[in-house]
Design a protein around this motif. Structure first.
Motif, mmCIF file in Angstrom:
data_model
loop_
_atom_site.group_PDB
_atom_site.id
_atom_site.type_symbol
_atom_site.label_atom_id
_atom_site.label_comp_id
_atom_site.label_asym_id
_atom_site.label_seq_id
_atom_site.Cartn_x
_atom_site.Cartn_y
_atom_site.Cartn_z
ATOM 1 N N ALA A 71 0.914 -1.060 -0.146
ATOM 2 C CA ALA A 71 0.037 0.100 -0.220
ATOM 3 C C ALA A 71 0.921 1.158 0.237
ATOM 4 C CB ALA A 71 -0.889 0.094 1.183
ATOM 5 N N THR A 72 0.282 2.365 -0.472
ATOM 6 C CA THR A 72 1.205 3.557 -0.539
ATOM 7 C C THR A 72 0.655 4.650 0.297
ATOM 8 O OG1 THR A 72 -0.280 4.166 -2.313
ATOM 9 C CG2 THR A 72 1.958 3.423 -3.074
ATOM 10 N N ASP A 73 -0.408 4.324 1.043
ATOM 11 C CA ASP A 73 -1.104 5.231 2.247
ATOM 12 C C ASP A 73 -1.791 4.321 3.253
ATOM 13 O OD1 ASP A 73 -3.187 4.442 0.711
ATOM 14 O OD2 ASP A 73 -3.776 6.439 0.289
ATOM 15 N N CYS A 74 -2.070 4.964 4.257
ATOM 16 C CA CYS A 74 -2.757 4.525 5.397
ATOM 17 C C CYS A 74 -4.145 4.077 5.154
ATOM 18 C CB CYS A 74 -2.658 5.348 6.658
ATOM 19 S SG CYS A 74 -1.190 5.321 7.223
ATOM 20 N N ALA A 75 -4.743 4.424 4.074
ATOM 21 C CA ALA A 75 -6.110 4.033 3.658
ATOM 22 C C ALA A 75 -6.349 2.387 3.798
ATOM 23 C CB ALA A 75 -6.906 4.813 2.511
ATOM 24 N N ALA A 76 -5.481 1.760 3.515
ATOM 25 C CA ALA A 76 -5.310 0.492 3.393
ATOM 26 C C ALA A 76 -5.734 -0.159 4.645
ATOM 27 C CB ALA A 76 -4.309 -0.468 2.834
ATOM 28 N N VAL A 77 -5.373 0.381 5.869
ATOM 29 C CA VAL A 77 -5.449 -0.149 7.006
ATOM 30 C C VAL A 77 -6.854 0.433 7.912
ATOM 31 C CG1 VAL A 77 -4.459 -0.051 9.546
ATOM 32 C CG2 VAL A 77 -3.015 0.194 7.528
ATOM 33 N N SER A 78 -7.678 -0.395 8.158
ATOM 34 C CA SER A 78 -8.975 -0.296 8.736
ATOM 35 C C SER A 78 -8.741 0.279 10.162
ATOM 36 C CB SER A 78 -9.941 -1.519 9.097
ATOM 37 O OG SER A 78 -9.367 -2.479 9.805
ATOM 38 N N GLY A 79 -9.784 0.864 10.698
ATOM 39 C CA GLY A 79 -9.578 1.512 12.251
ATOM 40 C C GLY A 79 -9.949 0.631 13.374
ATOM 41 N N ARG A 80 -10.322 -0.694 13.124
ATOM 42 C CA ARG A 80 -10.577 -1.719 13.951
ATOM 43 C C ARG A 80 -10.200 -3.140 13.417
ATOM 44 N NH1 ARG A 80 -13.560 0.203 18.323
ATOM 45 N NH2 ARG A 80 -14.000 -1.738 19.002
ATOM 46 N N TRP A 81 -9.861 -3.884 14.301
ATOM 47 C CA TRP A 81 -9.592 -5.430 13.953
ATOM 48 C C TRP A 81 -10.498 -6.351 14.887
ATOM 49 C CZ3 TRP A 81 -6.942 -9.295 16.735
ATOM 50 C CH2 TRP A 81 -6.986 -10.490 16.211
ATOM 51 N N THR A 82 -11.433 -7.070 14.424
ATOM 52 C CA THR A 82 -12.312 -7.781 15.206
ATOM 53 C C THR A 82 -11.325 -9.235 15.477
ATOM 54 O OG1 THR A 82 -14.140 -6.979 14.070
ATOM 55 C CG2 THR A 82 -14.261 -9.164 15.211
ATOM 56 N N PRO A 83 -11.151 -9.670 16.934
ATOM 57 C CA PRO A 83 -10.536 -10.740 17.180
ATOM 58 C C PRO A 83 -11.314 -12.083 16.778
ATOM 59 C CG PRO A 83 -10.402 -9.209 18.854
ATOM 60 C CD PRO A 83 -11.287 -8.612 17.868
ATOM 61 N N PRO A 84 -10.691 -12.864 16.719
ATOM 62 C CA PRO A 84 -11.557 -14.140 16.278
ATOM 63 C C PRO A 84 -12.492 -14.743 17.723
ATOM 64 C CG PRO A 84 -9.287 -14.771 16.495
ATOM 65 C CD PRO A 84 -9.221 -13.407 16.524
ATOM 66 N N ASP A 85 -13.298 -15.566 17.471
ATOM 67 C CA ASP A 85 -14.283 -15.729 18.532
ATOM 68 C C ASP A 85 -13.466 -17.138 19.248
ATOM 69 O OD1 ASP A 85 -16.380 -16.065 20.285
ATOM 70 O OD2 ASP A 85 -17.948 -17.011 18.998
ATOM 71 N N LEU A 86 -12.600 -16.745 20.038
ATOM 72 C CA LEU A 86 -11.697 -18.065 20.543
ATOM 73 C C LEU A 86 -12.043 -17.194 22.223
ATOM 74 C CD1 LEU A 86 -9.100 -18.385 18.062
ATOM 75 C CD2 LEU A 86 -10.893 -19.901 18.838
ATOM 76 N N PRO A 87 -11.395 -18.462 23.076
ATOM 77 C CA PRO A 87 -11.732 -17.981 24.499
ATOM 78 C C PRO A 87 -10.523 -16.962 24.837
ATOM 79 C CG PRO A 87 -11.885 -20.408 24.075
ATOM 80 C CD PRO A 87 -11.748 -19.840 22.919
ATOM 81 N N GLY A 88 -9.303 -16.980 24.162
ATOM 82 C CA GLY A 88 -8.180 -16.045 24.573
ATOM 83 C C GLY A 88 -8.570 -14.771 24.132
ATOM 84 N N PHE A 89 -9.320 -14.503 23.483
ATOM 85 C CA PHE A 89 -9.738 -13.122 22.681
ATOM 86 C C PHE A 89 -11.129 -12.768 23.494
ATOM 87 C CE2 PHE A 89 -6.918 -14.441 19.210
ATOM 88 C CZ PHE A 89 -6.160 -13.330 19.534
ATOM 89 N N SER A 90 -11.841 -13.593 24.326
ATOM 90 C CA SER A 90 -13.104 -12.917 24.825
ATOM 91 C C SER A 90 -12.984 -11.736 25.422
ATOM 92 C CB SER A 90 -13.733 -14.249 25.580
ATOM 93 O OG SER A 90 -12.725 -14.348 26.648
ATOM 94 N N GLY A 91 -13.714 -10.840 25.486
ATOM 95 C CA GLY A 91 -13.922 -9.421 26.028
ATOM 96 C C GLY A 91 -12.813 -8.515 25.716
ATOM 97 N N CYS A 92 -12.080 -8.662 24.494
ATOM 98 C CA CYS A 92 -11.101 -7.885 23.934
ATOM 99 C C CYS A 92 -11.508 -7.149 22.605
ATOM 100 C CB CYS A 92 -9.773 -8.705 23.685
ATOM 101 S SG CYS A 92 -8.918 -9.423 24.940
ATOM 102 N N GLN A 93 -11.249 -5.841 22.621
ATOM 103 C CA GLN A 93 -11.694 -4.828 21.514
ATOM 104 C C GLN A 93 -10.116 -4.313 20.856
ATOM 105 O OE1 GLN A 93 -14.321 -2.120 22.819
ATOM 106 N NE2 GLN A 93 -16.088 -3.779 22.809
ATOM 107 N N VAL A 94 -9.759 -4.532 19.748
ATOM 108 C CA VAL A 94 -8.630 -4.028 19.133
ATOM 109 C C VAL A 94 -8.972 -2.638 18.335
ATOM 110 C CG1 VAL A 94 -6.503 -4.605 18.031
ATOM 111 C CG2 VAL A 94 -7.678 -6.237 19.585
ATOM 112 N N THR A 95 -8.175 -1.743 18.438
ATOM 113 C CA THR A 95 -8.338 -0.543 17.434
ATOM 114 C C THR A 95 -6.885 -0.282 16.820
ATOM 115 O OG1 THR A 95 -7.894 1.212 19.371
ATOM 116 C CG2 THR A 95 -10.150 0.720 18.719
ATOM 117 N N LEU A 96 -7.052 0.112 15.499
ATOM 118 C CA LEU A 96 -5.667 0.242 14.638
ATOM 119 C C LEU A 96 -5.361 1.536 14.324
ATOM 120 C CD1 LEU A 96 -6.152 -2.864 12.545
ATOM 121 C CD2 LEU A 96 -4.895 -2.843 14.589
ATOM 122 N N GLY A 97 -4.374 2.196 14.434
ATOM 123 C CA GLY A 97 -3.968 3.494 13.922
ATOM 124 C C GLY A 97 -2.794 3.315 12.858
ATOM 125 N N CYS A 98 -2.760 4.418 12.185
ATOM 126 C CA CYS A 98 -1.596 4.260 11.134
ATOM 127 C C CYS A 98 -1.161 5.687 10.679
ATOM 128 C CB CYS A 98 -2.159 3.565 9.735
ATOM 129 S SG CYS A 98 -0.861 3.601 8.738
#
Length: 152
Positions: A71-98
Motif C-alpha cells: 500500500a502507498t497510504d494508510c487508507a489500506a489499514v482499517s480502524g478496527r480489528w475484530t479478534p476471532p471468537d476464541l476463549p483467549g480473545f473474549s472480552g477484547c477489542q482492538v483499535t488500529l492506527g496508522c
C-alpha cells in the motif's frame, strides 16, 4: 481445708493467643486474596498484549498483503480489528492506527508507516453503573510497529 485463690491468668493468656491467631489467619487470607487478584491481572494483561500483537499483525497484513502490492497510504489499514471468537480473545477489542511519513533521500522515496494497535480486554460489569466499579477488571495494552517501503 484451705482454698487457694485463682487469679485467672491462664484465661487471659488463652484469649490473647486466640486473638493473635485470628489476626494472623485474617492477614493470611488477605495475602492469598491479593495473590489471586495479581494472577488475574497478569492473565488479562497477557491477553491484552497478545490481542494487540495480533492486531498489529493484521494491520501489517492489510498494509503489505501476501502476494499483493504494498500500500502507498494508510487508507489500506482499517480502524478496527475484530479478534476471532476464541476463549483467549473474549472480552477484547482492538483499535488500529496508522501514520505515514515520506522522505526523499538521495533520489529515493522512502515511505515509513507507524502502525499502532491498542487492545482493551475487560471482564465483569464495566458499564459504569452502580455495580460497575466493584466487579470490573479492565486492562489496556498498546503495540507500535514501524515498517518502511523503498520505492525508486
Amino acid at each position: 481445708m484451705q482454698r487457694t485463690r485463682q487469679t485467672g491468668s491462664a484465661l487471659v493468656i488463652g484469649i490473647f493467643i486466640i486473638t493473635v491467631m485470628f489476626v494472623l489467619t485474617a492477614a493470611l487470607i488477605r495475602v492469598l486474596g491479593d495473590a489471586d487478584d495479581n494472577v488475574n491481572l497478569e492473565v488479562w494483561g497477557t491477553r491484552a498484549l497478545l490481542a494487540a500483537n495480533s492486531g498489529a499483525d493484521a494491520a501489517l497484513a492489510q498494509l503489505f498483503p501476501p502476494g499483493g502490492t504494498s500500500a502507498t497510504d494508510c487508507a489500506a489499514v482499517s480502524g478496527r480489528w475484530t479478534p476471532p471468537d476464541l476463549p483467549g480473545f473474549s472480552g477484547c477489542q482492538v483499535t488500529l492506527g496508522c501514520s505515514k511519513v515520506t522522505v526523499n533521500f538521495n533520489g529515493e522515496t522512502l515511505h515509513q508507516f507507524t502502525l499502532s494497535s491498542n487492545a482493551v480486554c475487560q471482564a465483569g460489569q464495566c458499564s459504569g453503573g452502580t455495580d460497575g466499579d466493584s466487579n470490573c477488571l479492565r486492562v489496556n495494552r498498546m503495540v507500535e510497529v514501524q515498517a518502511r517501503v523503498d520505492q525508486p
